[in-house]
Write an enzyme that holds these catalytic residues in place. Structure first.
Site, PDB file in Angstrom:
ATOM      1  N   HIS A   1      31.677  41.207  12.142  1.00 54.33           N
ATOM      2  CA  HIS A   1      30.398  41.499  12.776  1.00 54.33           C
ATOM      3  C   HIS A   1      30.090  42.981  12.682  1.00 54.33           C
ATOM      4  O   HIS A   1      30.970  43.832  12.583  1.00 54.33           O
ATOM      5  CB  HIS A   1      30.400  41.082  14.256  1.00 54.33           C
ATOM      6  CG  HIS A   1      31.358  41.884  15.112  1.00 54.33           C
ATOM      7  ND1 HIS A   1      32.718  41.694  15.070  1.00 54.33           N
ATOM      8  CD2 HIS A   1      31.133  42.879  16.019  1.00 54.33           C
ATOM      9  CE1 HIS A   1      33.307  42.531  15.917  1.00 54.33           C
ATOM     10  NE2 HIS A   1      32.364  43.268  16.501  1.00 54.33           N
ATOM     11  N   PHE A   2      28.797  43.286  12.701  1.00 53.62           N
ATOM     12  CA  PHE A   2      28.278  44.638  12.827  1.00 53.62           C
ATOM     13  C   PHE A   2      27.547  44.718  14.160  1.00 53.62           C
ATOM     14  O   PHE A   2      27.039  43.719  14.669  1.00 53.62           O
ATOM     15  CB  PHE A   2      27.298  44.963  11.699  1.00 53.62           C
ATOM     16  CG  PHE A   2      27.906  44.956  10.319  1.00 53.62           C
ATOM     17  CD1 PHE A   2      28.267  46.144   9.700  1.00 53.62           C
ATOM     18  CD2 PHE A   2      28.093  43.760   9.643  1.00 53.62           C
ATOM     19  CE1 PHE A   2      28.822  46.131   8.429  1.00 53.62           C
ATOM     20  CE2 PHE A   2      28.642  43.737   8.368  1.00 53.62           C
ATOM     21  CZ  PHE A   2      29.020  44.930   7.757  1.00 53.62           C
TER      22      PHE A   2
END
Length: 434
Positions: free
Chosen positions: A233-234
């Protein structure tokens, strides 16, 4: 020796504490939480935004397609921030981050937030028994995000979730550190561990380009550099002031054959590399993602900041967690309980104690961040690994060898980051840590 640091898990989803309840009530008809896992996802529909895939110079004004054609929906204002505010009104966040005390302090943004949990290696296999984003409730997802099939940006309010072709999604972080704090989760159903690959990093650049606003940044933390969930994830949020890192002076090192300019930060407490330009967005993306892959493969923790609508990228190898585990960080700094990840390194300091917030100063922030940075000798070694990975060589004198397009240059001065509005410094904020 395996180094471990014990921490309290950060809650990014309202369902993170319900795993045991889920096991108890699952009866084959879904877990009852309307989540993104196989138990509930069949027949589910979520909004879908598809971007026009562009293959042109990233320095051109418009990264997202034909300037004459309006996007189907205002990506940042309506889809990201508008839907984020909708979830806030529905009471899905653990606290109201917009109601926090705010002040200015010489270029560092400070905020108080919940504690995060430990990691011990940069690359670890995905563990389905631990919390992951397939357990997020569908109400926490804002929309699906991916490339368009017809080379035009499109928006579909009720699109089915294609289980066979794992979608990328944008979801809220229920423990936000700033307005509009969201998570970009590439190919969520593939259950990828927290490690960069070319495809996922390019997706993050496209999200920054679609937002088209220099105040909307994306960040990435590897394991060992204070990532809190081992599911790829970012993070991203909107903050309408320039970050100190965006105004830091740089020294040009080289330019690749594909036009990607690589510089080194100077006069900043954390040593790092700056990437910009490139003949195409893919050129820029590949240069950075290949550098990240090199760090991962060599078990070097790192953080990444994607800035200026995807045109400017900062890469920070770091060693703070390792120093903590080895007992090499002073008790005074440990007592702050600050975990210096991408936002802190960029100048948005996230504090936990009221005392630290009230006594915040540039000097104190600088002292903490200096502990994050690799030594000059180690940084040069790491740069050598990175440049070798992207077909760039450094000679014995520290100069870039032929084959990269351009010899090293001198100081470039403050980076020409074009950010409208005030330029003086970042706001300081103390947030509730419930």
């Amino acid at each position: 020796m395996m180094l471990r640091i014990k921490r309290v898990p950060t809650l990014v989803s309202n369902h993170q504490r319900e795993e045991e309840e889920e096991k108890a009530r699952r009866n084959g008809g879904g877990c009852g939480r309307n989540c993104l896992n196989k138990c509930c996802i069949q027949g589910a529909r979520l909004p879908l935004y598809t971007f026009k895939s562009v293959n042109k110079n990233v320095n051109e004004k418009d990264l997202i397609g034909d300037e004459k054609k309006e996007p189907p929906v205002a990506f940042l204002d309506s889809l990201v921030l508008g839907e984020w505010e909708d979830r806030m009104q529905r009471g899905l966040f653990r606290y109201d981050v917009t109601a926090c005390e705010t002040k200015l302090n010489e270029g560092r943004h400070l905020k108080k937030r919940p504690t995060e949990f430990r990691v011990d290696k940069v690359l670890q296999p995905f563990d389905a028994n631990k919390f992951n984003f397939t357990k997020v409730g569908q109400e926490e997802v804002l929309f699906q995000f991916g490339a368009s099939d017809d080379d035009e940006a499109n928006f579909f309010p009720y699109a089915p979730i294609d289980v066979g072709d794992s979608p990328s999604v944008v979801a809220i972080n229920v423990s936000p550190i700033e307005y509009g704090h969201v998570l970009l989760i590439p190919r969520i159903l593939d259950c990828l561990p927290q490690r960069i690959d070319r495809e996922s990093f390019l997706l993050a650049l496209h999200m920054a380009a679609e937002a088209g606003n220099p105040y909307f940044r994306l960040g990435y933390n590897s394991l060992g550099a204070f990532a809190t969930i081992n599911h790829l994830h970012f993070q991203a949020y909107y903050l309408a002031v320039p970050f100190p890192i965006e105004k830091a002076p740089t020294r040009r090192i080289t330019t690749t054959d594909e036009g990607v300019k690589i510089s080194e930060l100077s006069n900043y407490p954390v040593r790092g590399l700056v990437f910009e330009g490139g003949n195409t967005l893919i050129n820029l993306s590949n240069a950075v993602s290949d550098s990240c892959i090199c760090l991962q493969d060599n078990n070097i923790p790192y953080n990444v900041l994607i800035s200026d609508s995807g045109k400017l990228i900062f890469l920070f190898p770091q060693c703070y967690a390792e120093k903590q585990a080895l007992g090499e960080v002073s008790p005074e700094l440990l007592d702050t309980q600050v975990n210096p990840a991408v936002w802190e390194i960029s100048g948005h300091m996230v504090l936990k104690r009221k005392q630290d917030y009230e006594e915040a100063s540039e000097e104190n922030a600088w002292r903490l961040l200096a502990e994050v940075s690799l030594s000059e000798e180690r940084f040069q070694e790491v740069m050598g690994l990175i440049f070798e990975a992207i077909a760039c060589k450094i000679d014995a004198n520290g100069n870039t060898a032929l084959g990269m397009g351009e010899k090293a240059e001198g100081e470039s001065g403050t980076h020409p980051m074009m950010v409208p509005g005030k330029q003086e410094c970042l706001a300081l904020r103390s947030a509730l840590a419930s």
